[in-house]
Scaffold this active site. Structure first.
Site, PDB file in Angstrom:
ATOM      1  N   LYS A 173       0.881  -1.179   0.000  1.00 15.31           N
ATOM      2  CA  LYS A 173       0.000   0.000   0.000  1.00 15.31           C
ATOM      3  C   LYS A 173       0.916   1.227   0.000  1.00 15.31           C
ATOM      4  O   LYS A 173       0.820   2.109   0.863  1.00 15.31           O
ATOM      5  CB  LYS A 173      -0.914  -0.060   1.246  1.00 15.31           C
ATOM      6  CG  LYS A 173      -2.053   0.931   1.264  1.00 15.31           C
ATOM      7  CD  LYS A 173      -3.140   0.676   0.240  1.00 15.31           C
ATOM      8  CE  LYS A 173      -4.216   1.739   0.294  1.00 15.31           C
ATOM      9  NZ  LYS A 173      -5.167   1.664  -0.833  1.00 15.31           N
ATOM     10  N   ASP A 230      -1.353 -12.205   6.106  1.00  7.83           N
ATOM     11  CA  ASP A 230      -2.264 -12.969   6.961  1.00  7.83           C
ATOM     12  C   ASP A 230      -3.668 -12.937   6.361  1.00  7.83           C
ATOM     13  O   ASP A 230      -4.347 -13.964   6.226  1.00  7.83           O
ATOM     14  CB  ASP A 230      -2.253 -12.350   8.370  1.00  7.83           C
ATOM     15  CG  ASP A 230      -2.834 -13.293   9.409  1.00  7.83           C
ATOM     16  OD1 ASP A 230      -3.126 -14.454   9.069  1.00  7.83           O
ATOM     17  OD2 ASP A 230      -3.012 -12.863  10.569  1.00  7.83           O
TER      18      ASP A 230
END
Ligand code: NAD
Length: 375
Positions: A173, A230
């Site tokens: 990001k 995750d």
């Protein structure tokens, strides 16, 4: 010579699924001596620590382990044993393959991708605190280092090269988190230059989630930081048939610990109901790691055939609407025994059979069939 392997049964459904993996391991004939060490909730209650030093010592000595899931209390209580194991033993690469098995339990029969997640830093570094005395604001520190980013990106490209994979996609990001995301992006681009035979590309995490749900077959190896990895690995587990069939490996420079993507599923603990496949596929990865390629392939094929036949499968694979839907879901132990029984009968040269229900026998579900939406 037998191999000494550390076994951590874990919490919740952990003892049942690790026992299932042992049943299948016995069937392969590979000489494994399990060194069982307990970690998690029960040990916490008895010894005041969920991760006694003997667990770390056993793994440091044996250098290979099989682990069941371990519960982490939410909001308060002890710190995650899983995070501590990864940090203490520098198991920095979390490898999570997502393969659709026999086209069952998935809308994406062609999914075959691997998530490579950095497992020691990022937002899971455990550096967080309250900003004020009233606990009205908190702060978590996202630690991203050049060293850890470089070794995980290199790991992903090396893995792609060794396993005949063609493309590595970095997920970040960097548009918003310009320092931490930007560093990961810069390192990825530098590492990629050393692997001209592998295509490299980047996606922002939000776009990646959408792309994976729409056309996962276009992705091959994904490499990312801890928290994004995750979340993405659960998403990819969902694409490939659910948490019940998603294995994982934690790898360091000289140690390997195999654990499923799923957690301890406390609501199913002690009921002999959980799907053993994720833990059995961890065994498959462990056997490959020990150099038993043929035995590993037999385990994979035995799992595949059991799921394809759909006679002895647990509740999550016995969904209504599928062809060959068993009237009664099987137990965890019965499915393990069925897989073990098949291990030495599988034909390693036979083509793997696959059910592509997207071309016909799909469960009648989804917006297109929702009568309530009709005018
Ligand atoms: P979970 O993976 O335990 O369960 C999520 C859902 O998937 C539940 O509906 C569960 O019933 C189902 N599920 C999971 N494994 C299954 C299996 N083998 N067969 C059939 N169904 C299965 O996730 P959660 O509920 O968010 O977490 C429970 C606990 O596990 C928490 O304490 C969490 O911290 C811990 N956890 C541990 C690990 C690990 O040890 N590596 C990983 C994830 C979560």
């Amino acid at each position: 010579m037998s191999h000494r392997v550390t076994l951590i049964p874990g919490d919740g459904i952990g003892p049942e699924v690790t026992n299932a993996a042992r049943i299948v391991a016995d069937a392969t004939g590979v000489p494994i001596e399990w060194e069982v060490v307990e970690a998690g909730e029960k040990v916490m209650a008895k010894e005041g620590t969920p991760l006694p030093s003997r667990v770390l010592e056993s793994l440091r000595k044996n250098r290979v382990g099989l682990k069941g899931p371990i519960t982490t209390p939410i909001g308060s209580g002890f710190r995650s044993v899983n995070v501590a194991l990864r940090q203490e033993l520098d198991l920095y690469a979390s490898l999570r393959p997502a393969r659709a098995i026999a086209g069952e339990g998935t809308r994406y029969p062609d999914v075959n991708l691997v998530v490579v997640r950095e497992a020691t830093e990022g937002l899971y570094s455990g550096v967080e605190h309250w900003v004020d005395r009233d606990h009205s604001a908190g702060e978590s520190i996202n630690i991203i280092t050049r060293k850890a980013s470089e070794r995980i990106c290199r790991f992903a490209f090396d893995y792609a090269t060794k396993n005949g994979r063609k493309k590595v996609t970095a997920v970040h990001k960097a548009n918003i988190m310009k320092v931490t995301g930007g560093l990961f992006q810069e390192v990825f681009r530098t590492v990629a230059k050393g692997y001209p035979a592998i295509t490299s590309e980047e996606r922002l995490i939000d776009n990646m989630c959408m792309q994976l749900v729409k056309k996962p077959e276009e992705y091959d190896v994904l490499v990312t930081t801890n928290l994004f990895g995750d979340i993405l690995s659960d998403l990819c587990a969902g694409l490939s048939g659910g948490l019940g069939v998603a294995p994982g490996a934690l790898l360091g420079d000289s140690m390997a610990l195999f654990e499923p993507v799923h957690g301890s599923a406390p609501k199913y603990a002690g009921q002999d109901k959980a799907d053993p496949v994720a833990e059995i596929l961890c065994l498959e990865l462990l056997l490959r790691h020990l150099g038993y390629k043929e035995e590993a392939e037999k385990v994979f094929r035995a799992v595949w055939e059991t799921i394809y036949e759909k006679k002895v499968v647990t509740y999550d694979l016995a969904l209504p609407g599928y062809t060959n839907w068993p009237t009664k879901p099987s137990t965890c132990s019965a499915m393990a025994k069925e897989i073990a029984r098949k291990v030495n009968d599988v034909d390693l040269d036979a083509p793997l059979k696959r059910r592509d229900w997207t071309s016909g026998a799909a469960p009648a579900a989804g917006l297109a069939n929702d009568k309530a939406l009709e005018a």
